[in-house]
Write an enzyme that holds these catalytic residues in place. Sequence first.
Site, PDB file in Angstrom:
ATOM      1  N   SER A  11      -5.031  52.707 -35.773  1.00 39.73           N
ATOM      2  CA  SER A  11      -5.392  51.841 -34.648  1.00 39.73           C
ATOM      3  C   SER A  11      -6.476  50.839 -35.023  1.00 39.73           C
ATOM      4  CB  SER A  11      -5.863  52.692 -33.462  1.00 39.73           C
ATOM      5  OG  SER A  11      -6.982  53.495 -33.825  1.00 39.73           O
ATOM      6  N   GLY A  12      -6.591  50.542 -36.319  1.00 38.53           N
ATOM      7  CA  GLY A  12      -7.541  49.529 -36.778  1.00 38.53           C
ATOM      8  C   GLY A  12      -6.957  48.133 -36.661  1.00 38.53           C
ATOM      9  N   ILE A  14      -5.154  46.162 -38.728  1.00 38.69           N
ATOM     10  CA  ILE A  14      -3.763  45.935 -39.128  1.00 38.69           C
ATOM     11  C   ILE A  14      -2.816  46.588 -38.126  1.00 38.69           C
ATOM     12  CG2 ILE A  14      -2.035  46.430 -40.896  1.00 38.69           C
ATOM     13  CD1 ILE A  14      -4.137  46.095 -43.001  1.00 38.69           C
ATOM     14  N   CYS A 129      -1.452  42.890 -49.638  1.00 39.84           N
ATOM     15  CA  CYS A 129      -1.471  41.514 -49.128  1.00 39.84           C
ATOM     16  C   CYS A 129      -1.293  40.515 -50.272  1.00 39.84           C
ATOM     17  CB  CYS A 129      -2.755  41.244 -48.362  1.00 39.84           C
ATOM     18  SG  CYS A 129      -4.280  41.456 -49.321  1.00 39.84           S
ATOM     19  N   ALA A 161     -11.843  42.105 -44.865  1.00 38.32           N
ATOM     20  CA  ALA A 161     -11.633  43.314 -45.662  1.00 38.32           C
ATOM     21  C   ALA A 161     -12.341  44.473 -44.977  1.00 38.32           C
ATOM     22  CB  ALA A 161     -12.174  43.119 -47.071  1.00 38.32           C
ATOM     23  N   ALA A 167     -11.718  50.640 -49.472  1.00 37.36           N
ATOM     24  CA  ALA A 167     -11.506  51.962 -50.065  1.00 37.36           C
ATOM     25  C   ALA A 167     -10.330  51.983 -51.029  1.00 37.36           C
ATOM     26  CB  ALA A 167     -11.283  52.994 -48.970  1.00 37.36           C
ATOM     27  N   ASN A 168      -9.476  50.957 -50.916  1.00 38.48           N
ATOM     28  CA  ASN A 168      -8.237  50.945 -51.705  1.00 38.48           C
ATOM     29  C   ASN A 168      -8.222  49.873 -52.790  1.00 38.48           C
ATOM     30  OD1 ASN A 168      -7.010  53.039 -50.259  1.00 38.48           O
ATOM     31  ND2 ASN A 168      -6.231  51.651 -48.704  1.00 38.48           N
ATOM     32  N   ASN A 289      -4.639  37.454 -45.127  1.00 38.64           N
ATOM     33  CA  ASN A 289      -4.309  38.625 -45.944  1.00 38.64           C
ATOM     34  C   ASN A 289      -3.780  39.772 -45.092  1.00 38.64           C
ATOM     35  OD1 ASN A 289      -7.161  38.480 -45.107  1.00 38.64           O
ATOM     36  ND2 ASN A 289      -7.320  40.533 -45.967  1.00 38.64           N
TER      37      ASN A 289
END
Length: 314
Positions: A11-12, A14, A129, A161, A167-168, A289
């Site tokens: 639910s962020g 994106i 992205c 970001a 984290a990725n 992105n």
Amino acid sequence: MTKTKVAVIGSGNIGTDLMIKVLRLSETLEMAAMVGIDPASDGLARARRLKVPTTHHGVDGLINMAGFEEISLVFDATSAKAHLSNAERLMPFGKTLIDLTPAAIGPFVVPAVNLDTHLDAKNVNMVTCGGQATIPIVHAIARTTPVPYAEIVAAIASKSAGPGTRANIDEFTDTTSSAIQAVGGAARGKAIIILNPAEPPLIMRDTVFCLIGDADPDAIRLSVTAMVSEVSKYVPGYRLKQDVQFTPLQADDPVYTLLPAGSQEVTTKVSVFLEVEGAAHYLPAYAGNLDIMTSAALQTAERIAHHTWQKASV
């Protein structure tokens, strides 16, 4: 054609943007669930206002929701680590997963390049992205002439970001590099991401460098232009910043050290400069992105849903 019911995990930014795209743009998909782990998240609150069923108990909450059995497609907009767990938990239920993380469990999918090959896959990976923006260009060049080496640089606004992206970073570079080869068609690929702290935030910029041998520049230009047109059908803010550049290489150019052993002779560096402006459905326009990821995922889901409906109607 009955609308295909979908769920969004995450639910962020994106996940919320993807939910809004489904609600506003899709004539094929129906939002059946928004899944999060933070009951106070803006995404879950927005979903409730939009009359979308929600749960803040993660994947287990989704599985226990009324109507779960009617959901065919599940978008995962969490993190690479979380997707590994989510995919394992959902596997027994036969759902098709569309993975917006760099977990890369399933095949890489870039809609303008190879979606038709993976319409029956149960877990498709949307790369990153940077991959969605640049791999179509690598492919456009590679379908014209062999590409021994391709390098991409994705520059995004630092504000776009979020925690998941940060984290990725390692997974971003590894996954994108692999997909440059597997989907783009380069013999060797390299990916770099830059978080730009400029204020006001800058729109996403992407640069593609390809090393090639003797080839027809006009054929490459036409192929790249056609590919940009194809991607812009589902990402309207995707565009070339300037004409494709061709730079002759000198015999002692250090780029030769980048080539894999046994590569064909290369004579030219091709440079392509791109810009991706977001549609601002939920995210700001500079966050191209994030928009290209949700737009590519939406395109993928709609095509899979249509393909499934066609098979069922035969």
